[in-house]
Write an enzyme that holds these catalytic residues in place. Structure first.
Site, PDB file in Angstrom:
ATOM      1  N   ASN A  10      35.019  50.134  -5.971  1.00 16.14           N
ATOM      2  CA  ASN A  10      34.709  50.443  -4.717  1.00 16.14           C
ATOM      3  C   ASN A  10      33.585  51.570  -4.719  1.00 16.14           C
ATOM      4  O   ASN A  10      33.720  52.676  -5.199  1.00 16.14           O
ATOM      5  CB  ASN A  10      36.008  51.377  -4.218  1.00 16.14           C
ATOM      6  CG  ASN A  10      35.916  52.172  -2.909  1.00 16.14           C
ATOM      7  OD1 ASN A  10      34.967  51.987  -2.288  1.00 16.14           O
ATOM      8  ND2 ASN A  10      36.866  52.685  -2.347  1.00 16.14           N
ATOM      9  N   TRP A  11      32.651  51.287  -4.293  1.00 12.66           N
ATOM     10  CA  TRP A  11      31.536  51.991  -4.403  1.00 12.66           C
ATOM     11  C   TRP A  11      31.269  53.059  -3.447  1.00 12.66           C
ATOM     12  O   TRP A  11      30.442  54.130  -3.543  1.00 12.66           O
ATOM     13  CB  TRP A  11      30.071  51.175  -4.294  1.00 12.66           C
ATOM     14  CG  TRP A  11      29.549  50.703  -5.885  1.00 12.66           C
ATOM     15  CD1 TRP A  11      30.729  50.459  -6.771  1.00 12.66           C
ATOM     16  CD2 TRP A  11      28.401  50.087  -5.954  1.00 12.66           C
ATOM     17  NE1 TRP A  11      29.798  49.858  -7.870  1.00 12.66           N
ATOM     18  CE2 TRP A  11      28.317  49.801  -7.281  1.00 12.66           C
ATOM     19  CE3 TRP A  11      26.953  49.969  -5.267  1.00 12.66           C
ATOM     20  CZ2 TRP A  11      27.548  49.151  -8.276  1.00 12.66           C
ATOM     21  CZ3 TRP A  11      26.152  49.580  -6.089  1.00 12.66           C
ATOM     22  CH2 TRP A  11      26.226  49.043  -7.537  1.00 12.66           C
ATOM     23  N   LYS A  12      32.000  53.025  -2.606  1.00  6.62           N
ATOM     24  CA  LYS A  12      32.080  54.252  -1.388  1.00  6.62           C
ATOM     25  C   LYS A  12      30.662  54.382  -0.883  1.00  6.62           C
ATOM     26  O   LYS A  12      30.084  53.351  -0.787  1.00  6.62           O
ATOM     27  CB  LYS A  12      32.655  55.597  -1.940  1.00  6.62           C
ATOM     28  CG  LYS A  12      34.097  55.290  -2.725  1.00  6.62           C
ATOM     29  CD  LYS A  12      34.805  56.648  -2.917  1.00  6.62           C
ATOM     30  CE  LYS A  12      36.018  56.344  -3.709  1.00  6.62           C
ATOM     31  NZ  LYS A  12      37.026  57.334  -3.957  1.00  6.62           N
ATOM     32  N   HIS A  98      42.017  52.907   3.069  1.00  7.74           N
ATOM     33  CA  HIS A  98      41.698  53.802   1.926  1.00  7.74           C
ATOM     34  C   HIS A  98      42.189  55.361   2.525  1.00  7.74           C
ATOM     35  O   HIS A  98      41.741  55.613   3.591  1.00  7.74           O
ATOM     36  CB  HIS A  98      40.345  53.757   1.610  1.00  7.74           C
ATOM     37  CG  HIS A  98      40.063  54.507   0.281  1.00  7.74           C
ATOM     38  ND1 HIS A  98      39.810  55.843   0.329  1.00  7.74           N
ATOM     39  CD2 HIS A  98      40.021  54.057  -0.953  1.00  7.74           C
ATOM     40  CE1 HIS A  98      39.931  56.224  -1.004  1.00  7.74           C
ATOM     41  NE2 HIS A  98      39.769  55.029  -1.582  1.00  7.74           N
ATOM     42  N   GLU A 100      40.308  57.957   2.222  1.00  4.05           N
ATOM     43  CA  GLU A 100      39.334  58.578   2.900  1.00  4.05           C
ATOM     44  C   GLU A 100      39.121  58.113   4.442  1.00  4.05           C
ATOM     45  O   GLU A 100      38.777  59.088   4.969  1.00  4.05           O
ATOM     46  CB  GLU A 100      38.162  58.243   2.014  1.00  4.05           C
ATOM     47  CG  GLU A 100      38.210  58.978   0.821  1.00  4.05           C
ATOM     48  CD  GLU A 100      37.279  58.398  -0.541  1.00  4.05           C
ATOM     49  OE1 GLU A 100      36.571  57.418  -0.287  1.00  4.05           O
ATOM     50  OE2 GLU A 100      37.699  58.962  -1.853  1.00  4.05           O
ATOM     51  N   GLU A 167      46.912  54.473  -4.675  1.00  9.45           N
ATOM     52  CA  GLU A 167      46.179  55.196  -4.836  1.00  9.45           C
ATOM     53  C   GLU A 167      46.812  56.735  -4.558  1.00  9.45           C
ATOM     54  O   GLU A 167      46.415  57.161  -3.074  1.00  9.45           O
ATOM     55  CB  GLU A 167      45.066  55.221  -4.168  1.00  9.45           C
ATOM     56  CG  GLU A 167      44.045  53.940  -4.683  1.00  9.45           C
ATOM     57  CD  GLU A 167      42.543  54.035  -4.546  1.00  9.45           C
ATOM     58  OE1 GLU A 167      41.810  53.837  -5.260  1.00  9.45           O
ATOM     59  OE2 GLU A 167      42.192  54.144  -3.253  1.00  9.45           O
ATOM     60  N   GLY A 173      39.360  60.757  -7.557  1.00  5.02           N
ATOM     61  CA  GLY A 173      38.302  61.807  -8.135  1.00  5.02           C
ATOM     62  C   GLY A 173      38.598  63.110  -8.768  1.00  5.02           C
ATOM     63  O   GLY A 173      37.549  64.054  -8.966  1.00  5.02           O
ATOM     64  N   SER A 210      40.903  58.091 -10.159  1.00  2.50           N
ATOM     65  CA  SER A 210      40.280  58.642 -11.373  1.00  2.50           C
ATOM     66  C   SER A 210      40.298  57.714 -12.805  1.00  2.50           C
ATOM     67  O   SER A 210      40.834  58.124 -14.020  1.00  2.50           O
ATOM     68  CB  SER A 210      41.048  59.852 -11.967  1.00  2.50           C
ATOM     69  OG  SER A 210      40.644  60.743 -11.023  1.00  2.50           O
ATOM     70  N   GLY A 231      36.688  53.870  -8.425  1.00  2.00           N
ATOM     71  CA  GLY A 231      35.383  54.476  -7.748  1.00  2.00           C
ATOM     72  C   GLY A 231      34.378  54.924  -8.365  1.00  2.00           C
ATOM     73  O   GLY A 231      33.549  54.038  -8.979  1.00  2.00           O
ATOM     74  N   GLY A 232      34.404  56.096  -8.848  1.00  2.47           N
ATOM     75  CA  GLY A 232      33.114  56.766  -9.507  1.00  2.47           C
ATOM     76  C   GLY A 232      32.711  55.814 -10.845  1.00  2.47           C
ATOM     77  O   GLY A 232      31.584  55.692 -10.800  1.00  2.47           O
TER      78      GLY A 232
HETATM   79  P1  13P Z   1      38.001  57.404  -8.510  1.00  2.00           P
HETATM   80  O1  13P Z   1      37.883  56.368  -9.267  1.00  2.00           O
HETATM   81  O2  13P Z   1      36.537  57.867  -7.969  1.00  2.00           O
HETATM   82  O3  13P Z   1      39.088  58.460  -8.506  1.00  2.00           O
HETATM   83  O4  13P Z   1      38.042  56.673  -6.946  1.00  2.00           O
HETATM   84  C1  13P Z   1      39.097  56.041  -6.731  1.00  2.00           C
HETATM   85  C2  13P Z   1      39.379  55.149  -5.253  1.00  2.00           C
HETATM   86  O5  13P Z   1      39.377  55.923  -4.279  1.00  2.00           O
HETATM   87  C3  13P Z   1      39.121  54.062  -5.386  1.00  2.00           C
HETATM   88  O6  13P Z   1      39.331  53.163  -4.193  1.00  2.00           O
END
Ligand code: 13P
Length: 249
Positions: A10-12, A98, A100, A167, A173, A210, A231-232
């Site tokens: 997930n590149w956000k 998600h 977010e 999640e 994060g 994470s 994510g990251g």
């Molecule tokens: P991180 O891996 O950056 O914690 O993000 C997780 C996430 O929200 C994937 O959808």
């Protein structure tokens, strides 16, 4: 872990035209026999969806969107993208629910409509659920997860196109993760909630929050999970490959 292990990137709100090139090394890895077990799915921002679809054509990689609008086709919704548009561009997955987006006001009811829209367009849904820190501290985790699942999947009869992504919001994060014991227990609870609703249907459940190339050796020990939503660490192909290699090795 089951046969195929999911690695969903997930590149956000990251990535530009240059970063599309960086996935070449991941494509190369996916061609190796050893990594056949890896099911790699990229969810870049909308602006890069078509580029990713083109880049991954004739490879084993798949592409997904990070969200969608609940209205199925078209309409006067500035800035929104429908599941029909996502489907037509060649993506096969969509992340829905998600945290977010939930924290921006997305409701369980909207999420439910989005899931219906995605399923009717034959898209696979990466359905995110998870408690926030307040809910965790007040022992509300299981009730929250139950509510998210029951309301999010209202009137859904089959879950063969749904991947459940657990999640915990406080884990995204932050570098904070449940212990393996706690995470295993939580996944089993989620599976039981799903089983109650969908009886003997097969459940696919992944973990997100994470995940990185340092904690993956530990996380991969958990048999109950079918993969990871990253994510990251997925934005950097070297780190992403490291995660895949360490999981499958
Ligand atoms: P991180 O891996 O950056 O914690 O993000 C997780 C996430 O929200 C994937 O959808």
């Amino acid at each position: 872990m089951t046969n195929k292990i999911l690695f969903i990137a997930n590149w956000k709100m990251f990535g530009d035209l240059d970063s599309v090139k960086s996935i070449k090394s991941v494509i190369n890895l996916s061609k190796k026999k050893k990594y056949k077990k890896a099911k790699i799915i990229y969810c870049p921002p909308y602006t890069l969806l078509d580029k990713f679809v083109i880049k991954t054509r004739k490879t084993k990689l798949c592409v997904g969107a990070q969200n969608c609008h609940q209205v199925i086709n078209t309409g006067p919704y500035t800035g929104a993208i429908s599941t029909t548009m996502i489907k037509k561009i060649g993506a096969k997955y969509v992340i829905i629910g998600h945290s977010e987006n939930r924290s921006n006001g997305e409701t369980n009811n909207q999420i439910n409509k989005k899931i219906h829209s995605a399923i009717s367009n034959n898209l696979n849904v990466i359905f995110c659920i998870g408690e926030n820190l307040f809910e965790k501290k007040h022992n509300r985790t299981n009730n929250i997860l139950k509510k998210q699942i029951y309301l999010g999947l209202k009137q859904i009869k089959k879950i063969d196109k749904i991947i459940f992504a657990y999640e915990p919001v406080w884990s995204i994060g932050t570098g904070k993760i449940l212990t393996n014991k706690e995470l295993t227990k939580q996944i089993i609870i989620i599976k039981n909630i799903i089983k109650n609703l969908f009886k003997k249907q097969k459940t696919k459940i992944i973990y997100g929050g994470s995940v990185n190339n340092r904690n993956i050796n530990n996380l991969k020990q958990i048999n109950e999970i079918d993969g990871f939503l990253i994510g990251g660490a997925s934005q950097n192909s070297k780190k992403f490959i490291d995660i895949i290699k360490k999981t499958i090795n």
